[in-house]
Design a protein around this motif. Structure first.
Motif, short mmCIF file in Angstrom:
data_model
loop_
_atom_site.label_atom_id
_atom_site.label_comp_id
_atom_site.label_asym_id
_atom_site.label_seq_id
_atom_site.Cartn_x
_atom_site.Cartn_y
_atom_site.Cartn_z
N VAL A 44 0.85 -1.20 0.00
CA VAL A 44 0.00 0.00 0.00
C VAL A 44 0.88 1.25 0.00
N TYR A 45 1.90 1.25 0.84
CA TYR A 45 2.84 2.38 0.91
C TYR A 45 3.50 2.64 -0.44
N ARG A 46 4.02 1.58 -1.07
CA ARG A 46 4.71 1.76 -2.37
C ARG A 46 3.77 2.31 -3.43
N ARG A 47 2.53 1.84 -3.45
CA ARG A 47 1.57 2.32 -4.45
C ARG A 47 1.24 3.79 -4.24
N ILE A 48 1.00 4.18 -2.99
CA ILE A 48 0.68 5.57 -2.70
C ILE A 48 1.89 6.46 -3.01
N GLN A 49 3.07 6.03 -2.61
CA GLN A 49 4.29 6.81 -2.85
C GLN A 49 4.51 7.03 -4.35
N ALA A 50 4.38 5.98 -5.15
CA ALA A 50 4.59 6.10 -6.60
C ALA A 50 3.58 7.05 -7.23
N ASN A 51 2.32 6.93 -6.85
CA ASN A 51 1.29 7.81 -7.40
C ASN A 51 1.48 9.25 -6.95
N ALA A 52 1.83 9.45 -5.68
CA ALA A 52 2.06 10.81 -5.18
C ALA A 52 3.20 11.48 -5.93
N ARG A 53 4.28 10.74 -6.15
CA ARG A 53 5.40 11.32 -6.90
C ARG A 53 5.01 11.66 -8.32
N ARG A 54 4.29 10.76 -8.96
CA ARG A 54 3.87 11.00 -10.34
C ARG A 54 2.92 12.19 -10.44
N CYS A 55 2.05 12.34 -9.47
CA CYS A 55 1.02 13.37 -9.55
C CYS A 55 1.42 14.73 -8.97
N TYR A 56 2.26 14.74 -7.95
CA TYR A 56 2.49 16.00 -7.24
C TYR A 56 3.88 16.60 -7.38
N GLU A 57 4.89 15.82 -7.74
CA GLU A 57 6.22 16.41 -7.84
C GLU A 57 6.34 17.26 -9.09
N THR A 58 6.72 18.51 -8.89
CA THR A 58 6.88 19.44 -10.00
C THR A 58 7.72 20.62 -9.53
N GLY A 59 8.31 21.30 -10.46
CA GLY A 59 9.11 22.47 -10.13
C GLY A 59 8.41 23.74 -10.54
N LEU A 60 8.60 24.77 -9.75
CA LEU A 60 8.11 26.10 -10.07
C LEU A 60 9.34 26.98 -10.29
N ILE A 61 9.16 28.24 -10.48
CA ILE A 61 10.29 29.12 -10.74
C ILE A 61 11.24 29.15 -9.54
#
Length: 135
Positions: A44-61
């Motif tokens: 469960v942890y691995r699935r949530i972690q992978a999806n969170a990284r795919r969906c939320y990690e991004t860079g701003l200025i």
């Protein structure tokens, strides 16, 4: 992508309003949802972690949305946090705790600091229950 851009804009506009750590999020600020699934906590942890990284990690200025995660096998739990990190410090917007109830059952508690993150709750529930991987 449009929704993610909207979320990012909202995050930037309210930067500084969220707590700076997962502990402060769970103690002082958060709305909370809790789910239980019939599955080992590590998967469960691995699935949530992978999806969170795919969906939320991004860079701003001048800042980055980051997913920070720790797995503690000795106490059979994991913590995943979505944070905004930049020149103004760190703001924690979403916290997820994954805890083993026993070998085949897991409790997941999802905390969010701001009402604008309430839309994330049903998405994360689908990740927890393994019924979707949308953002």
């Amino acid at each position: 992508m449009r929704m993610l851009t909207g979320i990012m804009l909202a995050v930037v506009l309210v930067a500084g309003c969220a707590p700076s750590s997962h502990q402060a999020l769970t103690r002082d600020y958060a709305d909370r949802q809790q789910y239980t699934v019939n599955e080992n906590y590590q998967s469960v942890y691995r699935r949530i972690q992978a999806n969170a990284r795919r969906c939320y990690e991004t860079g701003l200025i001048t800042a980055q949305m980051q997913v920070r995660s720790d797995l503690y096998t000795d106490i059979r739990e994991g913590v995943i946090s979505v944070v905004l990190s930049g020149g103004l410090g760190i703001d924690t917007y979403l916290g997820i705790e994954v805890k083993a109830i026993d070998d085949d059952h897991t409790r997941v508690t999802v905390y969010n600091a701001l009402s604008s993150w309430n839309k994330a709750q049903p998405v994360i529930r689908r990740w927890v229950e393994n019924t979707g991987n949308d953002c």
